[in-house]
Design an enzyme around this catalytic site. Structure first.
Site, PDB file in Angstrom:
ATOM      1  CD  GLU A 153      -2.695   1.307   2.477  1.00  0.00           C
ATOM      2  OE1 GLU A 153      -2.614   0.465   3.378  1.00  0.00           O
ATOM      3  OE2 GLU A 153      -3.403   2.323   2.545  1.00  0.00           O
TER       4      GLU A 153
ATOM      5  NE  ARG B 293       4.224  -7.814  10.955  1.00  0.00           N
ATOM      6  CZ  ARG B 293       3.540  -7.224   9.982  1.00  0.00           C
ATOM      7  NH1 ARG B 293       2.557  -7.831   9.390  1.00  0.00           N
ATOM      8  NH2 ARG B 293       3.832  -6.000   9.614  1.00  0.00           N
TER       9      ARG B 293
ATOM     10  CE  LYS C  65       3.133   0.256   4.826  1.00  0.00           C
ATOM     11  NZ  LYS C  65       2.651   0.000   3.467  1.00  0.00           N
TER      12      LYS C  65
HETATM   13  P1  ATP Z   1       3.004  -2.185   8.057  1.00  0.00           P
HETATM   14  O1  ATP Z   1       2.119  -3.018   8.924  1.00  0.00           O
HETATM   15  O2  ATP Z   1       4.432  -2.209   8.415  1.00  0.00           O
HETATM   16  O3  ATP Z   1       2.494  -0.815   7.870  1.00  0.00           O
HETATM   17  P2  ATP Z   1       1.722  -3.344   5.871  1.00  0.00           P
HETATM   18  O4  ATP Z   1       1.531  -4.793   6.030  1.00  0.00           O
HETATM   19  O5  ATP Z   1       0.583  -2.446   6.129  1.00  0.00           O
HETATM   20  O6  ATP Z   1       2.999  -2.909   6.670  1.00  0.00           O
HETATM   21  P3  ATP Z   1       1.741  -3.372   3.052  1.00  0.00           P
HETATM   22  O7  ATP Z   1       2.134  -2.276   2.172  1.00  0.00           O
HETATM   23  O8  ATP Z   1       0.322  -3.741   3.124  1.00  0.00           O
HETATM   24  O9  ATP Z   1       2.298  -3.013   4.465  1.00  0.00           O
HETATM   25  O10 ATP Z   1       2.633  -4.667   2.794  1.00  0.00           O
HETATM   26  C1  ATP Z   1       3.001  -5.135   1.536  1.00  0.00           C
HETATM   27  C2  ATP Z   1       3.421  -6.561   1.671  1.00  0.00           C
HETATM   28  O11 ATP Z   1       4.521  -6.677   2.550  1.00  0.00           O
HETATM   29  C3  ATP Z   1       2.316  -7.405   2.249  1.00  0.00           C
HETATM   30  O12 ATP Z   1       2.183  -8.587   1.483  1.00  0.00           O
HETATM   31  C4  ATP Z   1       2.759  -7.706   3.638  1.00  0.00           C
HETATM   32  O13 ATP Z   1       2.303  -8.950   4.056  1.00  0.00           O
HETATM   33  C5  ATP Z   1       4.282  -7.648   3.526  1.00  0.00           C
HETATM   34  N1  ATP Z   1       4.870  -7.254   4.794  1.00  0.00           N
HETATM   35  C6  ATP Z   1       4.624  -6.135   5.496  1.00  0.00           C
HETATM   36  N2  ATP Z   1       5.316  -6.111   6.660  1.00  0.00           N
HETATM   37  C7  ATP Z   1       6.040  -7.262   6.686  1.00  0.00           C
HETATM   38  C8  ATP Z   1       6.956  -7.846   7.619  1.00  0.00           C
HETATM   39  N3  ATP Z   1       7.270  -7.247   8.767  1.00  0.00           N
HETATM   40  N4  ATP Z   1       7.497  -9.041   7.303  1.00  0.00           N
HETATM   41  C9  ATP Z   1       7.201  -9.649   6.150  1.00  0.00           C
HETATM   42  N5  ATP Z   1       6.351  -9.168   5.243  1.00  0.00           N
HETATM   43  C10 ATP Z   1       5.764  -7.988   5.494  1.00  0.00           C
HETATM   44 MG    MG Z   2      -1.293  -2.616   5.483  1.00  0.00          MG
END
Ligand code: ATP
Ligand code: MG
Length: 566
Positions: free
Chosen positions: A41, A268, A278
């Protein structure tokens, strides 16, 4: 924490996702094709956790001759921005991966998603709810008890269709109505209790402009986007496991082909001494605790890059942590181990003094200077040698001198010999101090026959300590930034009633001015990486100029002595 580091050349067994993929290929599922995607995102910069997901998705596509898409899941215009999409593209490329074809955007599918929503209304599977988000949320109750059905749940298809179209046409206020899926208000899975599919939002979208004032929810978008792109293996983190039945339910209502994306969840990445969401990282940026998203203390990919991390080191890290089904916390020292491993092989060695004290070699002719030859990288035979200036006055590291040294102190102290790396053996004869008792000058004599590489017996004589140094007449000055962990607590996020910012480490950045470097560094460009011998690995900062050189310390040397002693 236990770190399992496979030996070089050791064949790693397949992880559970690779096992599933190989089974699928063997059964000829999807004609043996492998299509993955990385779906960020664009509401922030990517962090090291995303790097894990990137290495996984792009890595699997590579391994199985498949393809990996980059798709921006841009369903929330309030938080999204082109600054973020630009940085995400840059980071993925920098990590060494290439997405298949054009970049995809969930917003490219808004027309299709809208059409599907009408289809669901017509089939009696979706309805417009006039209640507020708060009321709807309260009516869902808890998993222990059934929820309350909305009074609008049984509207006629005609009324629903009319209201939904008017929502789209901008006839209603933000927040006044939503479109919901009609599933099951007593499902034990809360996500199945008539989830919201669309909400009204008059925010300008960075791609679709003002075309839409209703936006699909992430849960109504994600599975269908995977479907549209022909994703075979949809890999996501564990928290989405509970969403999987809903993604499948939507596809079951809308699609009658046999093909479905297969969602597989993995743990994760959690790193200690940092935060990774984020939302939290954005707070640090907005409140000015750090110098932007790419501050070298941030766990963002751009921060690690500015700090001096290499793409190879991050990929090595992703490889070593592996893929598991259960959440765990990885020690940040593993990341540091990986960058040291890589930089040790690739960086040029130079001499730099962070905290200088002057040494005068009294028996060295005052009018003389010379150059000595020093190897650029003992780990790389092709790296060659360079000439380094030497003279009567040099700088050494203040901590390499000790007045009342214990027996095992093999560095400089009065009466003791040390070798100056690549140059001569010197013996300290005395010191001068100022009124505050601080040492201002160290006196030495050198052994003229001891020049390294000269082949004389004296040059081969072993002395216990070797010091790095910089000739005073040749030295250039630089600013050096030393970084420590951004947080004092291993789990700044893990305290119930205390905000994570309470655990910020106020000493996480130390700025040293007046550091003395060998003059070969005069032309160092932002992004260049070096090993300052015996001190650590350093990278030229983006704000560095020839007149104001700034070096970021990537990581200290693990073993400050072993390397140079050999
Ligand atoms: P955050 O929770 O840090 O804001 P998010 O999951 O909202 O991250 P996205 O942009 O939705 O961020 O994530 C893009 C991809 O990266 C998704 O498929 C998510 O599962 C993966 N991802 C995000 N954080 C991690 C992590 N800590 N370890 C592994 N994969 C991750
Ligand atoms: Mg997200």
């Amino acid at each position: 924490m236990e770190i399992n580091i496979p030996e070089e050349g050791e064949v790693k067994s397949l992880n559970f996702i690779e096992q599933i993929i190989e089974e699928n290929i063997e059964e000829g599922k999807n004609d043996g094709k492998v299509q993955t995607r990385f779906p960020p995102e664009p509401n922030g910069y990517l962090h090291i956790g995303h790097a894990k997901a990137i290495c996984l998705n792009f890595g699997l596509a590579k391994k199985y001759n498949g393809k990996c898409n980059l798709r921006f899941d841009d369903t929330n215009p309030t938080k999204e921005d082109v600054e973020y999409t630009d940085s995400i593209e840059e980071d993925i490329k920098w990590l060494g991966f290439a997405w298949d074809g054009e970049i995809r955007y969930a917003s490219d599918y808004f027309d299709q998603l809208y059409e599907w929503a009408e289809k669901m209304i017509i089939a009696g599977e979706a309805y417009v709810d006039d209640q507020s988000a708060e009321v709807i949320s309260a009516q869902k109750k808890s998993p222990m008890e059934p929820g309350i059905e909305s009074p609008y749940r049984n509207r006629s298809v005609e009324e629903n269709l009319d209201l939904f179209r008017r929502m789209k046409n901008g006839e209603f206020e933000e927040g006044s109505r939503v479109l919901r899926a009609k599933i099951d208000m007593s499902s034990p899975n809360m996500h199945m209790r008539d989830p919201i599919m669309y909400r009204i939002n008059y925010t300008h979208h960075y791609r679709t402009g003002d075309k839409w004032c209703i936006y699909p929810m992430y849960d109504y978008t994600h599975g269908q986007s995977d479907y549209i792109e022909g994703v075979t293996h949809s890999l996501c983190t564990l928290e989405f496991e509970i969403h999987r039945p809903l993604y499948n339910w939507f596809l079951d209502q809308l699609i009658n082909t046999e093909y479905r994306p297969r969602q597989i969840e993995f743990a994760r990445l959690n790193l200690n001494y940092t935060v990774m969401s984020k939302r939290r990282l954005l707070q640090l940026v907005q409140l000015g605790y750090v110098d932007g998203w790419d501050d070298p203390r941030m766990p963002t990919i751009s921060g690690l890059r500015r700090r001096g991390y290499t793409p190879e080191s991050i990929r090595m890290f992703a490889d070593k942590i592996g893929i598991a089904k259960r959440d765990n916390v990885i020690d940040v020292s593993l990341l540091e181990f990986c960058v040291r491993e890589d930089l040790n092989k690739t960086t040029q060695r130079v001499m730099g003094i962070l905290n200088p004290v002057k040494v005068v070699i009294d028996n060295y002719p005052a009018d003389r200077t010379e150059t000595v030859e020093i190897e650029n990288n003992p780990e790389d035979e092709t790296a060659g040698n360079r000439e380094v200036a030497f003279g009567r006055e040099i700088y050494i590291e203040r901590e390499d001198f000790m007045e009342d040294a214990p027996k095992k102190f093999f560095r400089m102290t009065v009466g003791q010999e040390v070798r100056l790396k690549g140059a001569y053996i010197v013996k300290c004869t005395g010191i001068e101090k100022n009124a505050e008792g601080e040492i201002t000058l160290i006196h030495c004599d050198y052994s003229p026959e001891s020049r390294s590489g000269s082949g004389t017996p004296e040059s081969q004589r072993k002395v216990k300590g070797t010091l790095h140094w910089v000739a005073a007449h040749d030295a250039i000055e630089a600013e050096v930034h030393l970084y420590d962990r951004l947080f004092k607590d291993p789990e700044p996020d893990g305290h119930k009633d205390v905000d994570f910012k309470e655990f910020l480490n106020e000493d996480s950045l130390k700025i040293l001015k007046g550091c003395k470097l060998e003059s070969s560094l005069k032309t160092a460009q932002p992004g260049d990486r070096y090993q300052f011998q015996r001190v650590g690995y350093f990278c030229v900062d983006k704000h560095s100029t020839p007149d104001n050189l700034i070096f970021n310390r990537t990581v200290a040397l693990k073993d400050t002595w072993a390397k140079i002693q050999k």
